[in-house]
Design an enzyme around this catalytic site. Structure first.
Site, PDB file in Angstrom:
ATOM      1  N   ASP A  46      -4.419   6.785  -6.203  1.00 33.93           N
ATOM      2  CA  ASP A  46      -3.291   7.278  -5.724  1.00 33.93           C
ATOM      3  C   ASP A  46      -3.645   8.786  -5.083  1.00 33.93           C
ATOM      4  OD1 ASP A  46      -0.569   8.083  -4.545  1.00 33.93           O
ATOM      5  OD2 ASP A  46       0.360   6.574  -5.717  1.00 33.93           O
ATOM      6  N   ASP A  47      -3.758   9.081  -3.956  1.00 32.74           N
ATOM      7  CA  ASP A  47      -3.911  10.461  -3.514  1.00 32.74           C
ATOM      8  C   ASP A  47      -5.209  11.175  -3.979  1.00 32.74           C
ATOM      9  OD1 ASP A  47      -1.288  10.267  -2.563  1.00 32.74           O
ATOM     10  OD2 ASP A  47      -0.310  11.594  -4.015  1.00 32.74           O
ATOM     11  N   CYS A  86       1.984   6.486   0.700  1.00 31.36           N
ATOM     12  CA  CYS A  86       1.699   5.277  -0.123  1.00 31.36           C
ATOM     13  C   CYS A  86       2.220   4.026   0.616  1.00 31.36           C
ATOM     14  CB  CYS A  86       2.587   5.721  -1.400  1.00 31.36           C
ATOM     15  SG  CYS A  86       2.067   7.074  -2.282  1.00 31.36           S
ATOM     16  N   ARG A  90      -0.371   0.759   1.263  1.00 36.14           N
ATOM     17  CA  ARG A  90      -0.549  -0.482   0.367  1.00 36.14           C
ATOM     18  C   ARG A  90       0.016  -1.661   1.372  1.00 36.14           C
ATOM     19  NH1 ARG A  90      -0.777   1.846  -4.779  1.00 36.14           N
ATOM     20  NH2 ARG A  90      -0.922   4.220  -4.338  1.00 36.14           N
ATOM     21  N   LYS A 139       0.779   0.628  -9.883  1.00 34.74           N
ATOM     22  CA  LYS A 139       1.777   0.997  -8.822  1.00 34.74           C
ATOM     23  C   LYS A 139       1.751  -0.118  -7.912  1.00 34.74           C
ATOM     24  CE  LYS A 139       2.834   4.508  -5.616  1.00 34.74           C
ATOM     25  NZ  LYS A 139       2.386   5.803  -4.771  1.00 34.74           N
ATOM     26  N   HIS A 141       4.662  -0.300  -5.288  1.00 34.66           N
ATOM     27  CA  HIS A 141       5.508   0.556  -4.245  1.00 34.66           C
ATOM     28  C   HIS A 141       5.597  -0.188  -2.581  1.00 34.66           C
ATOM     29  CE1 HIS A 141       6.177   4.985  -2.933  1.00 34.66           C
ATOM     30  NE2 HIS A 141       7.145   4.242  -2.762  1.00 34.66           N
ATOM     31  N   SER A 164       6.297   5.438  -6.966  1.00 31.00           N
ATOM     32  CA  SER A 164       5.608   6.576  -7.315  1.00 31.00           C
ATOM     33  C   SER A 164       6.192   7.069  -8.585  1.00 31.00           C
ATOM     34  CB  SER A 164       5.531   7.320  -6.175  1.00 31.00           C
ATOM     35  OG  SER A 164       4.845   7.042  -5.096  1.00 31.00           O
ATOM     36  N   HIS A 245      -1.702  10.953  -8.169  1.00 32.54           N
ATOM     37  CA  HIS A 245      -0.258  11.585  -7.656  1.00 32.54           C
ATOM     38  C   HIS A 245       0.508  12.258  -8.845  1.00 32.54           C
ATOM     39  CE1 HIS A 245       3.648  11.311  -5.996  1.00 32.54           C
ATOM     40  NE2 HIS A 245       3.128  10.418  -4.976  1.00 32.54           N
ATOM     41  N   ASP A 297      -5.758   5.398  -1.802  1.00 30.44           N
ATOM     42  CA  ASP A 297      -4.508   4.974  -0.705  1.00 30.44           C
ATOM     43  C   ASP A 297      -4.327   6.078   0.455  1.00 30.44           C
ATOM     44  OD1 ASP A 297      -3.323   7.017  -2.256  1.00 30.44           O
ATOM     45  OD2 ASP A 297      -1.289   5.930  -2.221  1.00 30.44           O
ATOM     46  N   ASN A 298      -4.834   7.192   0.328  1.00 30.98           N
ATOM     47  CA  ASN A 298      -4.780   8.266   1.222  1.00 30.98           C
ATOM     48  C   ASN A 298      -5.448   9.450   0.660  1.00 30.98           C
ATOM     49  OD1 ASN A 298      -1.611   8.131   0.482  1.00 30.98           O
ATOM     50  ND2 ASN A 298      -2.434   9.820  -0.204  1.00 30.98           N
ATOM     51  N   LYS A 318      -3.374  14.554   2.851  1.00 26.34           N
ATOM     52  CA  LYS A 318      -2.053  13.546   2.888  1.00 26.34           C
ATOM     53  C   LYS A 318      -1.208  14.279   3.727  1.00 26.34           C
ATOM     54  CE  LYS A 318       1.132  11.420  -0.184  1.00 26.34           C
ATOM     55  NZ  LYS A 318       1.764  11.145  -1.494  1.00 26.34           N
TER      56      LYS A 318
END
Length: 495
Positions: A46-47, A86, A90, A139, A141, A164, A245, A297-298, A318
């Site tokens: 995540d991130d 997010c 996903r 996660k 989300h 998150s 994240h 994810d990004n 992001k």
């Protein structure tokens, strides 16, 4: 300039020409599928920024397990997610669709009653008819109300957080919001403590940073247990980490271990987690029959400064989908004996391509409804001149910000949240972001990965070609910049 060495590194490492010696790999893959269905593992961070893996140029921390994964597999240098946020990202991974097609435009917050429409088919639902056991540990989300949770979306097991790890009633450093708060944390007042779920049931609450420091280990232990229990049947393991994240948290195993502060510590623990997965696969004789994918994810949350990652040499991060730093992410794929070792793919590919690729490799049927992903098995095989994906659309929420064909990218005029050149925050707190305007521009990403040279006046024929491509995207998926609703858009799930 400072990016030139990284650009040269990428260009020298890129290309699939070195893979032509593996012309017999297609037959090998077909034979493997006829004998025993392959297992699939997707590790989704995540991130995590484009540069935040050792083999992608990371500095200040080490990722030996992921670097070994790349040495034994394939590193993708032009791999994209659907949006640099997010939930849309996903949704695209799970359905093989650009996020506007499935109606998910923003991150789902704890107060919303929306989620991934159960009428959409996820990777898990595609694989289930082929006898796969499907588990997610981490996660989700994609909606925390009952109809949208993983067990109602094709998964057999679920353990983790439904959204998150910053969606709790605490400030950016984990302190209570009762006695004062950072202005940007105001929206968290009244939100319950993070629900830790097993299946459809909340079994505990994450209330402190110490609780958060256990998440990566808990996810990993349950993922390993899933492998142990399902070693005799095909499985799909989805391991979407909550980290890196913000707020960042790391266990004692890695606290203070890196030269890049807590962010580096967190990435080192994620690398440890990947190593535990590989150990479990080898221990159970599954290594050569399992395709493992690692990606993010990004891009990184740049305005968090040292608590955010790096997209170097890409532009922005992001929250900015028109520039590469927002949705081009690190990606490594490994399948011993099937994917050529130490190979690098510089072809365009994305998370939306994972579902149709899994379908091909498992002999599963594609979803009944239209998807946007393409089968990239040819890239994994190292086929000479393979290019299954030629085009890509850069959507942020409902607006089409840019389109891509080959190395050419056309950016349309729009506003975006920029972080580059702005003083970032400190100690886990965010700095400001500027609302900036992107002008219409054409960029050759093979020659200008930093997106610094607008060559729109030099190539009118390419601009015309990409404008036609944009028209087709708007017709199908819509574009709020032109007040167009696409004919291919489908509704989000609602209660």
């Amino acid at each position: 300039m400072m990016y030139s060495s990284r650009r040269n590194f990428l260009k020298s490492a890129g290309g699939l020409a070195a893979l032509t010696a593996f012309s017999g790999l297609a037959d090998s893959l077909s034979a493997a599928k006829s004998q025993k269905l392959p297992n699939f593992v997707v590790i989704f961070t995540d991130d995590q920024g484009y540069e935040d893996v050792g083999c992608f140029g990371a500095e200040g921390f080490e990722t030996p397990n992921l670097d070994k994964m790349a040495a034994e597999g394939m590193r993708f240098t032009d791999f994209h997610v659907s949006q640099s946020v997010c939930s849309p990202s996903r949704a695209a991974l799970m359905t093989g669709c650009y996020h506007p097609r499935v109606g998910i435009y923003k991150a789902f917050f704890p107060h919303v009653n929306r989620g991934l429409n159960p009428k959409e088919e996820t990777i898990a639902e595609v694989l289930k008819p082929r006898g796969y056991r499907c588990g997610i540990f981490g996660k989700w989300h994609l909606g925390h109300r009952y109809p949208f949770l993983p067990l109602q979306q094709g998964f057999d097991e679920y353990f983790g957080l439904p959204y998150s790890n910053d969606m709790w009633p605490r400030d950016f450093d984990g302190t209570s919001l009762k006695d004062g708060f950072h202005p940007k944390a105001r929206w968290r007042i009244g939100i319950p403590d993070l629900p830790l779920m097993k299946g459809n049931t909340i079994i505990d609450r994450i209330r402190t940073m110490e609780d958060q420091s256990k998440l990566t280990t808990m996810y990993t232990e349950r993922a390993v247990d899933f492998i142990e229990r399902n070693k005799s049947e095909p499985f799909f393991l989805y391991l979407p980490h909550s980290m890196p994240h913000v707020p960042l948290a790391v266990s004692d195993k890695f606290r203070g271990k890196s030269r890049k502060g807590i962010y580096g510590d967190v990435i080192m623990e994620i690398d440890w987690s990947a190593g535990e997965i590989f150990k479990a696969l080898k221990r159970n004789g599954l290594d050569e029959n399992t395709l493992v994918i690692f990606t993010s994810d990004n891009g990184p949350w740049l305005n968090y400064g040292k608590h955010g990652g790096s997209a170097d040499p890409l532009r922005e991060g992001k929250g900015s989908n028109c520039w590469e730093g927002g949705n081009r992410v690190p990606c490594i794929m490994r399948w011993p004996g099937k994917i050529p070792a130490s190979s690098v793919c510089d072809k365009l590919a994305g998370a939306i391509d994972i579902l149709p690729t899994f379908a091909t490799l498992s002999g599963a049927s594609l979803p009944k409804k239209k998807i946007d992903g393409v089968d990239i098995t040819a890239l994994l095989e190292g086929r000479e001149n393979a290019e299954p994906r030629k085009d890509y659309f850069y959507y942020y929420e409902k607006e089409l910000d840019a389109v891509r064909r080959g190395p050419w990218k056309l950016v349309f005029p729009h506003k975006y949240r920029g972080c580059e050149g702005v003083e970032p925050g400190k100690n886990g707190f965010p700095g400001p972001r500027e609302l900036r305007k992107a002008e219409k521009g054409l960029y050759n990403l093979n020659e200008d990965i930093e997106e610094e040279k607008n060559v729109i006046n030099e190539h009118p024929e390419i601009v015309k070609e990409l404008e036609k491509l944009a028209e087709s995207a708007r017709e199908e998926l819509g574009d709020s910049l032109h007040n167009i609703r696409g004919k291919g858009q489908r509704p989000v799930g609602r209660i």
